[in-house]
Motif scaffolding. Structure first.
Motif, PDB file in Angstrom:
ATOM      1  N   PRO A  19       0.622  -1.154   0.053  1.00  0.00           N
ATOM      2  CA  PRO A  19       0.025  -0.195  -0.134  1.00  0.00           C
ATOM      3  C   PRO A  19       0.897   1.236   0.184  1.00  0.00           C
ATOM      4  O   PRO A  19       2.076   1.141   0.064  1.00  0.00           O
ATOM      5  CB  PRO A  19      -0.744  -0.106   1.380  1.00  0.00           C
ATOM      6  N   GLY A  20       0.188   2.446  -0.092  1.00  0.00           N
ATOM      7  CA  GLY A  20       0.651   3.724   0.095  1.00  0.00           C
ATOM      8  C   GLY A  20       0.681   4.582  -1.061  1.00  0.00           C
ATOM      9  O   GLY A  20       1.117   4.118  -2.051  1.00  0.00           O
ATOM     10  N   HIS A  21      -0.025   5.787  -0.870  1.00  0.00           N
ATOM     11  CA  HIS A  21      -0.093   6.449  -2.069  1.00  0.00           C
ATOM     12  C   HIS A  21       0.348   8.192  -1.912  1.00  0.00           C
ATOM     13  O   HIS A  21      -0.247   9.051  -2.525  1.00  0.00           O
ATOM     14  CB  HIS A  21      -1.485   6.123  -2.717  1.00  0.00           C
ATOM     15  N   GLN A  22       0.820   8.631  -0.886  1.00  0.00           N
ATOM     16  CA  GLN A  22       1.388   9.694  -0.503  1.00  0.00           C
ATOM     17  C   GLN A  22       2.489   9.574  -0.533  1.00  0.00           C
ATOM     18  O   GLN A  22       3.270   9.875   0.514  1.00  0.00           O
ATOM     19  CB  GLN A  22       0.587  10.374   0.853  1.00  0.00           C
ATOM     20  N   VAL A  23       3.411   9.597  -1.770  1.00  0.00           N
ATOM     21  CA  VAL A  23       4.684   9.043  -2.039  1.00  0.00           C
ATOM     22  C   VAL A  23       5.546  10.512  -2.216  1.00  0.00           C
ATOM     23  O   VAL A  23       5.351  10.966  -3.239  1.00  0.00           O
ATOM     24  CB  VAL A  23       5.119   7.946  -2.867  1.00  0.00           C
ATOM     25  N   VAL A  24       6.524  10.510  -1.430  1.00  0.00           N
ATOM     26  CA  VAL A  24       7.525  11.420  -1.982  1.00  0.00           C
ATOM     27  C   VAL A  24       8.829  11.055  -2.094  1.00  0.00           C
ATOM     28  O   VAL A  24       9.236  10.048  -1.382  1.00  0.00           O
ATOM     29  CB  VAL A  24       7.837  12.693  -0.836  1.00  0.00           C
ATOM     30  N   GLY A  25       9.400  11.070  -3.276  1.00  0.00           N
ATOM     31  CA  GLY A  25      10.737  10.197  -3.709  1.00  0.00           C
ATOM     32  C   GLY A  25      11.466  10.838  -4.580  1.00  0.00           C
ATOM     33  O   GLY A  25      11.099  11.994  -5.139  1.00  0.00           O
ATOM     34  N   GLY A  78       6.434  13.630  -6.461  1.00  0.00           N
ATOM     35  CA  GLY A  78       5.298  12.919  -5.734  1.00  0.00           C
ATOM     36  C   GLY A  78       4.763  11.874  -6.445  1.00  0.00           C
ATOM     37  O   GLY A  78       4.353  12.279  -7.661  1.00  0.00           O
ATOM     38  N   ALA A  79       4.088  10.907  -5.945  1.00  0.00           N
ATOM     39  CA  ALA A  79       3.086  10.147  -6.506  1.00  0.00           C
ATOM     40  C   ALA A  79       1.990   9.937  -5.702  1.00  0.00           C
ATOM     41  O   ALA A  79       2.010   9.910  -4.291  1.00  0.00           O
ATOM     42  CB  ALA A  79       3.744   8.683  -6.794  1.00  0.00           C
ATOM     43  N   ALA A  80       0.675   9.909  -6.376  1.00  0.00           N
ATOM     44  CA  ALA A  80      -0.541  10.133  -5.622  1.00  0.00           C
ATOM     45  C   ALA A  80      -1.511   8.997  -5.903  1.00  0.00           C
ATOM     46  O   ALA A  80      -1.018   7.914  -6.632  1.00  0.00           O
ATOM     47  CB  ALA A  80      -1.271  11.426  -5.980  1.00  0.00           C
ATOM     48  N   TRP A  81      -2.508   8.603  -5.510  1.00  0.00           N
ATOM     49  CA  TRP A  81      -3.454   7.770  -5.525  1.00  0.00           C
ATOM     50  C   TRP A  81      -3.787   7.290  -6.940  1.00  0.00           C
ATOM     51  O   TRP A  81      -3.646   6.260  -7.490  1.00  0.00           O
ATOM     52  CB  TRP A  81      -4.699   8.151  -4.751  1.00  0.00           C
ATOM     53  N   GLY A 132      -0.663   1.529  -4.977  1.00  0.00           N
ATOM     54  CA  GLY A 132      -1.068   0.915  -3.539  1.00  0.00           C
ATOM     55  C   GLY A 132      -2.039   0.171  -3.620  1.00  0.00           C
ATOM     56  O   GLY A 132      -2.713  -0.584  -2.611  1.00  0.00           O
ATOM     57  N   PHE A 133      -2.798  -0.053  -4.802  1.00  0.00           N
ATOM     58  CA  PHE A 133      -4.106  -0.927  -4.807  1.00  0.00           C
ATOM     59  C   PHE A 133      -3.973  -1.784  -6.130  1.00  0.00           C
ATOM     60  O   PHE A 133      -4.183  -3.016  -5.932  1.00  0.00           O
ATOM     61  CB  PHE A 133      -5.418   0.112  -4.914  1.00  0.00           C
TER      62      PHE A 133
END
Length: 195
Positions: A62-68, A87-90, A116-117
């Motif tokens: 999971p996880g969709h509020q990603v800063v990388g 950033g990567a989002a939903w 994440g889904f």
């Protein structure tokens, strides 16, 4: 790489996410490899972990509020650079061709895929994302400040834009969650009267 993977849902108190060692994923054409700096926890992630939302397959990260940081570019990626913070989002992928996509309502695309889904998200050291669905982030924002903007911030801002609200107008909100608390800050910045 270290990751937290969901093999089957369970109440969060039962710790459904399991630590695993996996190979670092490789980006395909049109994708980027991100070295995850931080990933926020959204209520949607908890719904997935507890089985209230069922992903198409297990295991899933999971996880969709990603800063990388962009560490590798797949073929045909333009407009992004190695070393760039994004950033990567939903919303992780759409068809780009349907009526919804063509009028800027990609979130309604029948072929939408979510971070994440449908594919692995940011509860890992590394993740792959579609290049067209990562967002350059300004240097002024820390990773921790930026992460919530990739879900609640996007939702709140989109709601304000869809409402047609103009600076100085009145805004009424009902319910008060993460997106509303961010939307209120924008509306106040625009000089709006908020109820």
């Amino acid at each position: 790489m270290q990751a937290m993977q969901l093999f089957k849902p369970a109440p969060v108190e039962e710790l459904p996410l399991q630590p695993v060692d996996l190979n670092v994923p490789q980006p395909a054409s049109g994708q980027v490899l991100l070295r995850v700096q931080v990933c926020g926890v959204c209520r949607t992630d908890l719904h997935i972990c507890e089985g209230e939302l069922t992903p198409p397959h297990y295991p899933i990260i999971p996880g969709h509020q990603v800063v990388g940081i962009v560490e590798m570019l797949g073929e045909d990626v333009q407009g992004l650079e190695i070393g760039q913070r994004v950033g990567a989002a939903w919303l992780g992928k759409t068809c780009g061709k349907c009526a919804f996509c063509m009028r800027g309502e990609e979130n309604l695309c029948p072929q939408a895929r979510f971070t994440g889904f449908h594919f692995n998200g940011g509860y890992a050291e590394w993740m792959v994302a579609e290049a067209g669905f990562v967002y350059p982030l300004p240097a002024e924002l820390s990773e921790r400040q930026a992460a919530p903007l990739l879900c609640a911030g996007i939702i709140g801002y989109r709601a304000l834009r869809k409402s047609g609200l103009q600076p100085g107008e009145r805004l009424g909100l009902y319910g008060f969650g993460a997106s509303a608390h961010l939307a209120i800050q924008i509306a106040r910045y625009w000089g709006c009267e908020v109820f």
